[in-house]
Design a protein around this motif. Structure first.
Motif, mmCIF file in Angstrom:
data_model
loop_
_atom_site.group_PDB
_atom_site.id
_atom_site.type_symbol
_atom_site.label_atom_id
_atom_site.label_comp_id
_atom_site.label_asym_id
_atom_site.label_seq_id
_atom_site.Cartn_x
_atom_site.Cartn_y
_atom_site.Cartn_z
ATOM 1 N N ASN A 156 0.838 -1.197 0.000
ATOM 2 C CA ASN A 156 0.000 0.000 0.000
ATOM 3 C C ASN A 156 0.877 1.252 0.000
ATOM 4 N N CYS A 204 0.403 8.307 0.239
ATOM 5 C CA CYS A 204 0.833 9.645 -0.166
ATOM 6 C C CYS A 204 1.473 10.416 0.984
ATOM 7 N N CYS A 225 0.081 12.598 2.992
ATOM 8 C CA CYS A 225 -0.464 13.925 3.313
ATOM 9 C C CYS A 225 -1.988 13.997 3.337
ATOM 10 N N CYS A 226 -2.703 12.948 2.942
ATOM 11 C CA CYS A 226 -4.168 12.972 2.970
ATOM 12 C C CYS A 226 -4.654 12.831 4.422
ATOM 13 N N CYS A 283 -3.647 9.432 5.992
ATOM 14 C CA CYS A 283 -2.209 9.334 6.290
ATOM 15 C C CYS A 283 -1.845 10.172 7.498
ATOM 16 N N GLN A 303 -2.173 4.934 6.921
ATOM 17 C CA GLN A 303 -1.654 4.950 5.552
ATOM 18 C C GLN A 303 -2.149 3.770 4.724
ATOM 19 N N CYS A 356 -4.980 5.018 2.671
ATOM 20 C CA CYS A 356 -4.676 6.323 2.077
ATOM 21 C C CYS A 356 -5.695 6.683 1.000
ATOM 22 N N ASP A 357 -6.146 7.941 1.022
ATOM 23 C CA ASP A 357 -7.123 8.397 0.026
ATOM 24 C C ASP A 357 -6.541 8.444 -1.378
ATOM 25 N N ASP A 358 -5.221 8.523 -1.479
ATOM 26 C CA ASP A 358 -4.552 8.591 -2.779
ATOM 27 C C ASP A 358 -3.581 7.428 -2.945
ATOM 28 N N ALA A 359 -3.989 6.261 -2.437
ATOM 29 C CA ALA A 359 -3.108 5.087 -2.460
ATOM 30 C C ALA A 359 -2.815 4.631 -3.881
ATOM 31 N N SER A 360 -1.653 4.033 -4.028
ATOM 32 C CA SER A 360 -1.317 3.351 -5.280
ATOM 33 C C SER A 360 -0.694 2.007 -4.914
ATOM 34 N N ASN A 363 7.333 8.175 -2.870
ATOM 35 C CA ASN A 363 7.278 8.657 -1.482
ATOM 36 C C ASN A 363 8.081 7.717 -0.588
#
Length: 359
Positions: free
Chosen positions: A94, A97, A99-100, A103, A108, A111-115, A134
């Motif tokens: 996971n 980011c 900073c969301c 996180c 984390q 995370c709202d902007d996970a990749s 990151n």
């Protein structure tokens, strides 16, 4: 060298291809990690088959799978802190980011902007090198006694089990715990729950997996083959002096396993579920809501493991209380990945299969 070997998916359910591609370039906040151990997980098999489209998941093509990564930092970008070339790391699946809102509160893993490694070019673990975005957050340095083989196990299945047992089901010493589904996540959950002082009942339909759970310290096992969830729950009560367990872990995600974990609980019991559903259920299960109300059962979803929780997990491994690499049953090469994937529908890849030969 400017190129590396990688195993690529070029189309769903089509044979994987070993290719030579450029070693990924990294940005200022990224790290390049030389992969020394990379797991072949059933999640990879599901992705290769195109599962979880009902979640909106669509693989980019071509892509490289592999999300259980242990390795050594080769180089870092100018803004990366806390890492240098030569640092041995585990790379969680996971990518967060940092900073969301999730996180910032330490979650984390959601995370709202996970990749994920298989969604980013140059980040899939079935390669000689991966780039980690990151990297100050998404590379977890290893204590000296924790091996890179351990690190690959930690990348998904083992740390997922740790989160489910320790944080989401909040298992405590002396409690009885039922763990349903004794695959990679389930057997890790048995080991972790036992290390936390719990008394474990392992549940599966395969005798070999039940024996493995007993070897890891389960006080009782149950073969649930042919049983309804309600019948399995009654069997659990028979094994536990007529009462249900304090906590349960659904380590599969299909309806029978989820409901078995639920039906095994005593009043006020807690269930954590970590498995994702299959094509049969497409993410929708029927829950006995009236029983849940009258028994005050709690259900918690559990995904991966947030980066701040690695410290305690790694300390338990460093102290010898946990041993992720004992779950590794095969070490293979990049050339073997297709054959391992072909074996997965038969469920004969017991334990963790880890790529350790890349050249």
């Amino acid at each position: 060298m400017s190129t590396m070997r990688t195993v690529r998916v070029e189309a769903l359910r089509e044979p994987l291809k070993i290719c030579r591609v450029n070693i990924p370039e990294i940005g200022d906040d990224e790290a390049l990690v030389r992969v020394t151990a990379s797991g072949i997980c059933r999640t990879d098999w599901h992705l290769w088959n195109g599962d979880w489209a009902w979640l909106g998941l669509k693989l980019p093509m071509p892509t490289t799978l592999g999300h259980e990564i242990g390795g050594v930092v080769e180089k870092v970008g100018s803004r990366v802190k806390g890492l240098t070339a030569g640092t041995r790391v585990s790379v969680p699946f996971n990518f967060a980011c940092g900073c969301c809102p999730q996180c910032r509160k330490g979650s984390q893993n959601i995370c709202d902007d996970a990749s994920w490694p298989f969604m980013l070019e140059g980040s899939g673990g079935w390669s000689e090198y991966v780039r980690v975005p990151n990297a100050s957050l998404n590379c977890v340095p290893l204590p000296e006694s924790v091996t890179e083989l351990d690190a690959a196990a930690l990348g998904c299945r083992y740390m997922t089990a740790y989160r489910a047992v320790a944080s989401r089901a909040t298992v405590k010493g002396g409690e009885k715990v039922a763990i349903v589904g004794l695959g990679g996540v389930g057997l890790a959950a048995v080991e972790i729950a036992v290390a936390l002082g719990a008394q474990v009942i392992g549940i599966d339909t395969r005798e070999a997996q039940l024996k493995a759970a007993a070897k890891l310290g389960a006080v009782a096992t149950l073969n649930s083959s042919g049983l309804t969830p309600e019948q399995a729950g009654e069997k659990v009560r028979a094994l536990n002096n007529g009462t249900g367990v304090s906590a349960s872990i659904d380590a599969v995600g299909v309806s029978n396993a989820t409901l078995t974990a639920l039906e095994s609980l005593m009043k006020g019991g807690r269930m954590a579920t970590v498995g994702l559903s299959s094509e049969e259920d497409k993410g929708l299960l029927t829950i006995p809501i009236d029983k849940l109300v009258f028994s005050e059962w709690s259900i918690a979803g559990s995904l991966g493991n947030p980066q701040p929780e690695y410290a305690k997990l790694l300390s338990m491994i460093d102290a010898g209380r946990l041993n992720p690499s004992q779950h590794v049953t095969e070490q293979v090469s990049l050339e073997d990945v297709q054959s391992v994937m072909d074996r997965m529908p038969k469920f004969d890849t017991n334990g963790y299969v880890i790529i350790t030969k890349f050249d």
